[in-house]
Design a protein around this motif. Structure first.
Motif, PDB file in Angstrom:
ATOM      1  N   SER A   1       0.859  -1.176   0.000  1.00 27.60           N
ATOM      2  CA  SER A   1       0.000   0.000   0.000  1.00 27.60           C
ATOM      3  C   SER A   1       0.899   1.232   0.000  1.00 27.60           C
ATOM      4  N   LEU A   2       0.779   2.077  -1.035  1.00 27.56           N
ATOM      5  CA  LEU A   2       1.640   3.238  -1.214  1.00 27.56           C
ATOM      6  C   LEU A   2       0.955   4.477  -0.652  1.00 27.56           C
ATOM      7  N   SER A   3       1.708   5.295   0.088  1.00 25.02           N
ATOM      8  CA  SER A   3       1.157   6.538   0.630  1.00 25.02           C
ATOM      9  C   SER A   3       0.806   7.494  -0.502  1.00 25.02           C
ATOM     10  N   PRO A   4      -0.176   8.396  -0.310  1.00 26.72           N
ATOM     11  CA  PRO A   4      -0.591   9.308  -1.378  1.00 26.72           C
ATOM     12  C   PRO A   4       0.534  10.175  -1.920  1.00 26.72           C
ATOM     13  N   ASP A   5       1.523  10.526  -1.071  1.00 25.12           N
ATOM     14  CA  ASP A   5       2.628  11.335  -1.570  1.00 25.12           C
ATOM     15  C   ASP A   5       3.713  10.507  -2.245  1.00 25.12           C
ATOM     16  N   GLY A   6       3.562   9.177  -2.226  1.00 24.31           N
ATOM     17  CA  GLY A   6       4.500   8.293  -2.906  1.00 24.31           C
ATOM     18  C   GLY A   6       5.818   8.098  -2.192  1.00 24.31           C
ATOM     19  N   LEU A   7       5.928   8.507  -0.925  1.00 22.82           N
ATOM     20  CA  LEU A   7       7.207   8.453  -0.227  1.00 22.82           C
ATOM     21  C   LEU A   7       7.366   7.224   0.668  1.00 22.82           C
ATOM     22  N   ASN A   8       6.264   6.550   0.993  1.00 17.67           N
ATOM     23  CA  ASN A   8       6.342   5.395   1.884  1.00 17.67           C
ATOM     24  C   ASN A   8       5.457   4.252   1.401  1.00 17.67           C
ATOM     25  N   LEU A   9       5.944   3.048   1.628  1.00 22.33           N
ATOM     26  CA  LEU A   9       5.210   1.827   1.309  1.00 22.33           C
ATOM     27  C   LEU A   9       4.974   1.036   2.581  1.00 22.33           C
ATOM     28  N   ILE A  10       3.813   0.395   2.654  1.00 19.94           N
ATOM     29  CA  ILE A  10       3.548  -0.525   3.758  1.00 19.94           C
ATOM     30  C   ILE A  10       3.273  -1.908   3.171  1.00 19.94           C
ATOM     31  N   LEU A  11       3.874  -2.913   3.786  1.00 19.62           N
ATOM     32  CA  LEU A  11       3.689  -4.307   3.380  1.00 19.62           C
ATOM     33  C   LEU A  11       3.105  -5.099   4.544  1.00 19.62           C
ATOM     34  N   HIS A  12       2.221  -6.003   4.229  1.00 22.91           N
ATOM     35  CA  HIS A  12       1.779  -6.994   5.220  1.00 22.91           C
ATOM     36  C   HIS A  12       1.409  -8.271   4.486  1.00 22.91           C
TER      37      HIS A  12
ATOM     38  N   THR B   1       8.530   0.513   4.203  1.00 19.79           N
ATOM     39  CA  THR B   1       9.727   0.688   3.391  1.00 19.79           C
ATOM     40  C   THR B   1       9.533   1.918   2.522  1.00 19.79           C
ATOM     41  N   THR B   2      10.487   2.185   1.647  1.00 21.01           N
ATOM     42  CA  THR B   2      10.407   3.330   0.738  1.00 21.01           C
ATOM     43  C   THR B   2      10.482   2.819  -0.693  1.00 21.01           C
ATOM     44  N   PRO B   3       9.983   3.595  -1.651  1.00 19.37           N
ATOM     45  CA  PRO B   3       9.992   3.131  -3.050  1.00 19.37           C
ATOM     46  C   PRO B   3      11.371   2.856  -3.620  1.00 19.37           C
TER      47      PRO B   3
ATOM     48  N   LYS C   1      11.440  -0.868   8.147  1.00 23.48           N
ATOM     49  CA  LYS C   1      11.124  -0.716   9.566  1.00 23.48           C
ATOM     50  C   LYS C   1       9.849  -1.471   9.903  1.00 23.48           C
ATOM     51  N   ASP C   2       9.872  -2.230  11.009  1.00 20.76           N
ATOM     52  CA  ASP C   2       8.660  -2.876  11.513  1.00 20.76           C
ATOM     53  C   ASP C   2       7.858  -1.846  12.305  1.00 20.76           C
ATOM     54  N   LEU C   3       6.648  -1.529  11.826  1.00 24.83           N
ATOM     55  CA  LEU C   3       5.818  -0.539  12.514  1.00 24.83           C
ATOM     56  C   LEU C   3       4.931  -1.171  13.578  1.00 24.83           C
TER      57      LEU C   3
END
Length: 407
Positions: free
Chosen positions: A231-242, A256-258, A264-266
């Protein structure tokens, strides 16, 4: 003139005046009665939703202001809609129907603020059936459609994708190895997970960026798991994986980042599933399995402060939406405290929901209860004024809105 003649003339004058007054009074009374009769015989004339057949009920009388059918209004008739989205100017909606036809409709607003659809038109594009979701970009006319794939049919983890190129009016099927995909903010690139078998038959996944048809790709990073979704943040600077197929009690949320340089584990504890970013890209919602295993509750995470908290309602991100200021959350939650036990509960089964508005800072809640209506709210979105909450009702596949101003 003698007194007798004067008396006769005065009597005649009074008789004429009295007759005229009676006739005027009778005419006014008659016209007033006709107006009342018309209103009673044609109550739908005063209710745009009933006049168009979209009242959501079977009452034949005029619906009083603030009643359930004016608070929760159905916009479409029998059409099954897919992934509705607001026009960029807020004056209409675009969606697909079950035949794969692309539909556009304008909004028409009555004097009392009630919305109906007008100028509905079918755009001439290639049709694809069985579309389950549309991935709309933030900019541009192209889009990606998602299909549900039966389990055990290859390495696609239950999903397949096609890219619609507006300039040609046709689809390009993405390779089956694409298992999760998101648009980059500019709408000219996609970021995706590629899952394939190695020489030993083991599944391996990589994070990649490419043109929307997967051409001109570059690999960003190797992934440890083969069942991740992104799932990519609207500004395109961060990614979340699960993970999606993890059956263990812990399912981490990883940031993570693109460019793949930061990991990083959130959220490290509990079974977590689904992500919904806030418009400012600083927060996100996620589903977390309750400790007793009864089902999912909706949680909040602040990316910069690290704050994480339970919003206290049974819901998943696909049944929620953020306000434009990234502070308020609107969501649909099953009535009577019932749980969504698993994401598979949303495939072929339905909930009967109450709607809520939650201030993510103060946790103050406002409830919007549908009266005499079964609603399973999904794919929520707000109009620019944020006084109307639109959603798909999975119970009948129709497009509805909740008029927040009438509560």
């Amino acid at each position: 003139m003698n007194k007798k003649a004067i008396a006769i003339l005065a009597a005649i004058f009074l008789l004429i005046v009295g007759t005229l007054g009676f006739l005027i009074y009778s005419r006014d009374s008659s016209e007033g009665g006709e107006k009342t009769s018309v209103s009673e015989e044609n109550p739908a004339d005063n209710n745009p939703s009933e006049a168009s057949g979209n009242s959501g009920g079977n009452n034949s009388t005029t619906t009083p202001a603030g009643s359930a059918s004016e608070k929760f209004v159905k916009l479409t008739s029998s059409e099954q809609i897919v992934s509705p989205i607001l026009f960029y100017n807020g004056n209409g909606v675009t969606y697909m129907n079950s035949l794969g036809e692309l539909i556009k409709s304008d909004f028409e607003t009555s004097a009392n603020g009630q919305i109906t659809l007008t100028r509905t038109r079918n755009l001439e594009i290639q049709k694809k059936a069985q579309i389950s979701r549309i991935l709309w970009p933030k900019s541009g006319d192209d889009f990606i459609v998602e299909f549900s794939v039966p389990s055990g049919s290859g390495t696609s983890l239950g999903k397949s994708y096609s890219y619609f190129k507006f300039s040609t009016g046709s689809y390009i099927d993405l390779p089956a190895q694409v298992t999760s995909v998101e648009w980059m903010p500019n709408g000219d690139k996609i970021i995706y997970i590629w899952t394939d078998q190695d020489s030993a038959g083991n599944l391996k996944s990589t994070l990649n960026i490419a043109d929307p048809d997967t051409q001109n790709y570059a690999t960003i990073a190797q992934l440890y798991e083969s069942d991740d979704v992104l799932s990519l943040s609207p500004d395109g600077l961060n990614l979340i994986l699960h993970r999606t197929q993890n059956t263990e009690s812990v399912n981490k949320i990883v940031q993570t980042t693109p460019d793949g340089k930061v990991w990083k584990d959130l959220v490290k504890d509990g079974f977590n599933f689904g992500i919904l970013w806030s418009p400012d890209s600083q927060k996100f919602l996620f589903g977390k399995m309750d400790k007793n295993g009864a089902g999912f509750r909706l949680w909040f995470y602040d990316l910069y402060s690290g704050e994480v908290k339970n919003l206290g309602l049974s819901a998943v991100p696909s049944k929620a939406v953020w306000s434009s200021d990234s502070r308020t959350v609107y969501l649909a939650s099953p009535k009577d405290g019932k749980y969504i036990k698993d994401y598979s509960d949303l495939e072929g089964t339905f909930t009967s929901d109450v709607f809520y508005k939650i201030d993510s800072s103060s946790m103050e809640k406002t409830e919007y209860m549908p009266e005499n209506m079964d609603i399973d709210g999904r794919e929520l979105f707000l109009n620019p004024a944020e006084d109307k909450l639109f959603f798909k009702n999975a119970q009948d596949g129709g497009l509805y809105y909740l008029d927040l101003a009438k509560f």
